[in-house]
Motif scaffolding. Structure first.
Motif, PDB file in Angstrom:
ATOM      1  N   LEU A 124       0.823  -1.212   0.000  1.00 20.86           N
ATOM      2  CA  LEU A 124       0.000   0.000   0.000  1.00 20.86           C
ATOM      3  C   LEU A 124       0.855   1.259   0.000  1.00 20.86           C
ATOM      4  N   TYR A 125       1.871   1.287   0.867  1.00 17.13           N
ATOM      5  CA  TYR A 125       2.679   2.499   1.017  1.00 17.13           C
ATOM      6  C   TYR A 125       3.958   2.402   0.193  1.00 17.13           C
ATOM      7  N   LEU A 126       4.077   3.292  -0.794  1.00 18.42           N
ATOM      8  CA  LEU A 126       5.255   3.338  -1.648  1.00 18.42           C
ATOM      9  C   LEU A 126       6.072   4.596  -1.340  1.00 18.42           C
ATOM     10  N   THR A 127       7.356   4.532  -1.632  1.00 21.90           N
ATOM     11  CA  THR A 127       8.265   5.653  -1.361  1.00 21.90           C
ATOM     12  C   THR A 127       8.008   6.808  -2.336  1.00 21.90           C
ATOM     13  N   PRO A 128       7.840   8.024  -1.843  1.00 23.27           N
ATOM     14  CA  PRO A 128       7.642   9.176  -2.721  1.00 23.27           C
ATOM     15  C   PRO A 128       8.852   9.422  -3.615  1.00 23.27           C
ATOM     16  N   LEU A 129       8.600   9.811  -4.855  1.00 25.44           N
ATOM     17  CA  LEU A 129       9.666  10.163  -5.775  1.00 25.44           C
ATOM     18  C   LEU A 129      10.269  11.508  -5.378  1.00 25.44           C
ATOM     19  N   GLN A 130      11.569  11.653  -5.526  1.00 27.08           N
ATOM     20  CA  GLN A 130      12.207  12.936  -5.236  1.00 27.08           C
ATOM     21  C   GLN A 130      11.769  13.997  -6.241  1.00 27.08           C
ATOM     22  N   LYS A 131      11.541  13.561  -7.476  1.00 25.84           N
ATOM     23  CA  LYS A 131      11.053  14.470  -8.510  1.00 25.84           C
ATOM     24  C   LYS A 131       9.765  13.887  -9.094  1.00 25.84           C
ATOM     25  N   PRO A 132       8.641  14.100  -8.419  1.00 25.27           N
ATOM     26  CA  PRO A 132       7.376  13.517  -8.877  1.00 25.27           C
ATOM     27  C   PRO A 132       6.897  14.117 -10.196  1.00 25.27           C
ATOM     28  N   LYS A 133       6.173  13.313 -10.945  1.00 19.27           N
ATOM     29  CA  LYS A 133       5.535  13.752 -12.182  1.00 19.27           C
ATOM     30  C   LYS A 133       4.076  14.064 -11.874  1.00 19.27           C
ATOM     31  N   PRO A 134       3.393  14.789 -12.739  1.00 23.00           N
ATOM     32  CA  PRO A 134       1.986  15.129 -12.463  1.00 23.00           C
ATOM     33  C   PRO A 134       1.107  13.914 -12.191  1.00 23.00           C
ATOM     34  N   VAL A 136       2.434  10.609 -11.607  1.00 23.44           N
ATOM     35  CA  VAL A 136       3.120   9.582 -10.811  1.00 23.44           C
ATOM     36  C   VAL A 136       3.913  10.258  -9.695  1.00 23.44           C
ATOM     37  N   TRP A 137       3.508   9.988  -8.474  1.00 25.83           N
ATOM     38  CA  TRP A 137       4.179  10.575  -7.306  1.00 25.83           C
ATOM     39  C   TRP A 137       5.077   9.583  -6.592  1.00 25.83           C
ATOM     40  N   TYR A 138       4.899   8.282  -6.874  1.00 30.28           N
ATOM     41  CA  TYR A 138       5.567   7.251  -6.092  1.00 30.28           C
ATOM     42  C   TYR A 138       6.491   6.377  -6.931  1.00 30.28           C
ATOM     43  N   SER A 139       7.520   5.872  -6.273  1.00 29.14           N
ATOM     44  CA  SER A 139       8.431   4.928  -6.912  1.00 29.14           C
ATOM     45  C   SER A 139       7.855   3.520  -6.772  1.00 29.14           C
ATOM     46  N   LYS A 140       8.593   2.517  -7.220  1.00 33.26           N
ATOM     47  CA  LYS A 140       8.143   1.131  -7.108  1.00 33.26           C
ATOM     48  C   LYS A 140       8.586   0.498  -5.785  1.00 33.26           C
ATOM     49  N   GLN A 141       9.303   1.245  -4.995  1.00 28.99           N
ATOM     50  CA  GLN A 141       9.835   0.725  -3.730  1.00 28.99           C
ATOM     51  C   GLN A 141       8.877   1.003  -2.581  1.00 28.99           C
ATOM     52  N   SER A 142       8.671  -0.009  -1.744  1.00 25.84           N
ATOM     53  CA  SER A 142       7.771   0.165  -0.604  1.00 25.84           C
ATOM     54  C   SER A 142       8.431   1.012   0.484  1.00 25.84           C
ATOM     55  N   VAL A 143       7.616   1.656   1.280  1.00 29.73           N
ATOM     56  CA  VAL A 143       8.101   2.433   2.419  1.00 29.73           C
ATOM     57  C   VAL A 143       8.594   1.473   3.490  1.00 29.73           C
ATOM     58  N   GLY A 144       9.711   1.772   4.121  1.00 29.97           N
ATOM     59  CA  GLY A 144      10.258   0.915   5.166  1.00 29.97           C
ATOM     60  C   GLY A 144       9.400   0.908   6.416  1.00 29.97           C
ATOM     61  N   ILE A 145       9.507  -0.166   7.172  1.00 32.34           N
ATOM     62  CA  ILE A 145       8.663  -0.314   8.356  1.00 32.34           C
ATOM     63  C   ILE A 145       8.957   0.762   9.403  1.00 32.34           C
ATOM     64  N   HIS A 146      10.194   1.239   9.470  1.00 32.33           N
ATOM     65  CA  HIS A 146      10.524   2.282  10.448  1.00 32.33           C
ATOM     66  C   HIS A 146       9.884   3.613  10.061  1.00 32.33           C
ATOM     67  N   THR A 147       9.783   3.858   8.749  1.00 32.46           N
ATOM     68  CA  THR A 147       9.088   5.067   8.291  1.00 32.46           C
ATOM     69  C   THR A 147       7.607   4.983   8.630  1.00 32.46           C
TER      70      THR A 147
END
Length: 220
Positions: A124-134, A136-147
């Motif tokens: 469900l939770y993906l890592t935000p892109l450093q340079k998002p597009k209109p 696509v805001w997220y990368s294909k990598q999941s957010v870490g459990i500590h985040t």
């Protein structure tokens, strides 16, 4: 040390100050966490980290409008706790309420900003892109459990709640769920069926939230 419950007044401040909303990928991740926690009573860290898009089904009414989102927990051996994890005994639904704070709308917006190949499956939770597009805001990598574990702390800090003597953690939102259910007259037996607590005895940890709520009202 117990996590403090979030009052209605504090929640309003979080929305007003932009700590909750959909202005960017990071804020949207945290807001979906917050709304899912309130509606489903989800556990604060591992359970959120384990949720996958395919577990969340959008159900539409006959007129084609979205009515609610249904959550079916993925009880598989690949998830922490596996089949031994206590399941909720009541079907989990999150209803659309309209407006900019609608939890269903916010979830759908998050999904729309994912890469195409992860719109129907994946964490469900993906890592935000450093340079998002209109689109696509997220990368294909999941957010870490500590985040994920720090979502509520980050929300509180962004919303200016830090320094008021309270301790906000992801569990704070789960406590809000129990509080709202109690206010609505829901029995302890029904509450544990919704939240997935093992026994009614486990709700004793929440006995102080009613006192906290009355104290907050007295100050207002």
């Amino acid at each position: 040390m117990k996590a403090d419950v979030i009052t209605e007044k504090e929640e309003e401040l979080l929305w007003e100050r932009g700590a909750l909303g959909c202005s960017d990928a990071k804020t949207l991740n945290r807001t979906v966490f917050y709304t899912l926690s309130q509606r489903f009573g989800t556990r604060g860290r591992q359970e959120h980290h384990d949720i996958r898009i395919e577990e969340l089904k959008v159900v539409k009414s006959p007129n084609g409008e979205t009515d609610y989102v249904q959550w079916t927990e993925g009880l598989t051996k690949t998830r922490k706790g596996g089949l031994s994890k206590p399941a909720r005994r009541i079907e989990q639904r999150m209803f659309a309420v309209g407006g900019p704070r609608c939890p269903v709308m916010l979830l759908q917006m998050m999904i729309s900003k994912r890469p195409d190949e992860l719109k129907l499956s994946g964490p469900l939770y993906l890592t935000p892109l450093q340079k998002p597009k209109p689109d696509v805001w997220y990368s294909k990598q999941s957010v870490g459990i500590h985040t994920v574990n720090g979502f509520m702390k980050a929300i509180a800090e962004t919303g200016g709640l830090k320094g008021n003597g309270k301790r906000y953690t992801n569990h704070s939102v789960r406590r809000v769920t129990v509080q709202k259910l109690r206010k609505a007259g829901v029995s302890s037996r029904e509450i544990i069926a919704i939240t997935g607590h093992k026994t009614e005895e486990s709700l004793k940890d929440y006995d102080d939230i009613d006192r906290d709520d009355h104290a907050d009202l007295a100050k207002s």
